[in-house]
Scaffold this motif. Sequence first.
Motif, mmCIF file in Angstrom:
data_model
loop_
_atom_site.group_PDB
_atom_site.id
_atom_site.type_symbol
_atom_site.label_atom_id
_atom_site.label_comp_id
_atom_site.label_asym_id
_atom_site.label_seq_id
_atom_site.Cartn_x
_atom_site.Cartn_y
_atom_site.Cartn_z
ATOM 1 N N ASN A 135 0.877 -1.170 0.000
ATOM 2 C CA ASN A 135 0.000 0.000 0.000
ATOM 3 C C ASN A 135 0.914 1.219 0.000
ATOM 4 O OD1 ASN A 135 -2.170 1.737 0.076
ATOM 5 N ND2 ASN A 135 -2.465 1.543 2.281
ATOM 6 N N ILE A 152 1.762 5.052 -0.565
ATOM 7 C CA ILE A 152 1.196 6.391 -0.636
ATOM 8 C C ILE A 152 2.008 7.193 -1.643
ATOM 9 C CG2 ILE A 152 0.582 8.461 0.660
ATOM 10 C CD1 ILE A 152 -1.017 5.886 1.311
ATOM 11 N N HIS A 192 -2.598 10.363 -3.472
ATOM 12 C CA HIS A 192 -3.012 9.110 -4.084
ATOM 13 C C HIS A 192 -2.391 7.931 -3.352
ATOM 14 C CE1 HIS A 192 -3.585 12.065 -7.328
ATOM 15 N NE2 HIS A 192 -4.508 11.250 -7.802
ATOM 16 N N GLY A 193 -2.919 6.754 -3.642
ATOM 17 C CA GLY A 193 -2.353 5.524 -3.100
ATOM 18 C C GLY A 193 -2.433 4.421 -4.129
ATOM 19 N N ARG A 197 -7.485 7.716 -4.970
ATOM 20 C CA ARG A 197 -7.190 9.043 -4.439
ATOM 21 C C ARG A 197 -7.829 9.158 -3.066
ATOM 22 N NH1 ARG A 197 -8.591 15.140 -6.714
ATOM 23 N NH2 ARG A 197 -7.238 16.213 -5.236
ATOM 24 N N ILE A 198 -7.118 9.729 -2.130
ATOM 25 C CA ILE A 198 -7.590 9.822 -0.750
ATOM 26 C C ILE A 198 -8.501 11.040 -0.635
ATOM 27 C CG2 ILE A 198 -6.880 9.918 1.665
ATOM 28 C CD1 ILE A 198 -4.060 8.958 0.614
ATOM 29 N N THR A 213 -11.439 5.894 1.610
ATOM 30 C CA THR A 213 -10.064 5.924 1.120
ATOM 31 C C THR A 213 -9.106 6.428 2.202
ATOM 32 O OG1 THR A 213 -10.594 8.063 0.082
ATOM 33 C CG2 THR A 213 -10.616 6.104 -1.321
ATOM 34 N N SER A 262 -5.803 4.326 3.220
ATOM 35 C CA SER A 262 -4.450 4.873 3.193
ATOM 36 C C SER A 262 -3.614 4.435 4.400
ATOM 37 C CB SER A 262 -4.496 6.402 3.127
ATOM 38 O OG SER A 262 -5.004 6.953 4.340
#
Length: 303
Positions: free
Chosen positions: A24, A26, A31-32, A83-84, A89, A93
């Motif tokens: 995962n 970042i 974004h992730g 996208r956070i 989301t 993250s």
Amino acid sequence: MMTGCAPDKPHTCAKPLTAPLLVNRILPGGHGLLRLKVGKPLAARVQPGHFAQIVCDDNLTLPRPFSIMDVDCEEGTVEILYRIVGAGTGIMSGWQGGEEVRCLLPLGRTFTMPDLRVNVLLIAGGVGLAPVHFLARRLAERGQGAVLVWGIETEAPLRTIDARLDAFPLDVPFVEAPRALARLDALGVSSRLASLAPVSGRFQGYVTALAERYLAGISDGERSRTVVYACGPTPMLKAVHGLAVRFGLRGEVSLEERMACGFGVCAACVAPVRGMGEETWHYRKICTEGPVFEIADVAWEKY
């Protein structure tokens, strides 16, 4: 013919599973990128245009839909770009490698792979990059080139070829403009970036204006052989439709919409779509009858 699931029941190949989270990462711009282990048999069924429903947290009522950005059939993994922007989301993250993610995939109708003789133009807005990036990779794997233009207002989450590129002057021909995504450039896919704000190395303006510049700069013969694929916000897709009408292009769009179940039961995600050659339109479920539709079939005037 559509790749992936059977056209009549596109969701029937989907499988609910608990997938180990391998990575995962970042990324810049809020974004992730998730990499999930789904197994080789399932990974082999994933095609450009498919999406996944991911359970972000038990305290959130609904899962979230995400386009699949890439697949590694040898490793049995899929990648999800996100996208956070909200609670779901935001929770995602914070996930760490080794956690398990509940998901359902692959879902939806996929892009139609084009004839090898056509010229391919890919247009993406924001995280709408995910399915067209996947398509670009598949095209490159079979030796078919493509041009990708991507509109993004944040810092690019993927590595660009040279972050020190000069600004993209308005009078520079498309072919001389700064190339963008290193990941695709290495595969022979030419890419350019656009944003409304002045950003070094990007065309300043709408991504559809950048696409228009490309189309205006190629020969009549190339334009007649051009097929367009797009994914992004609805206003962008409406503008892509305008380009298709103006230049006489065929193509497909992947619609973005909020979803609940993801497999056609709740009918929460619908779009006004015409049948082939019909004047009247009907609401179609984006999750099962889409998210990919012929660009000319969507009743854009109803949005």
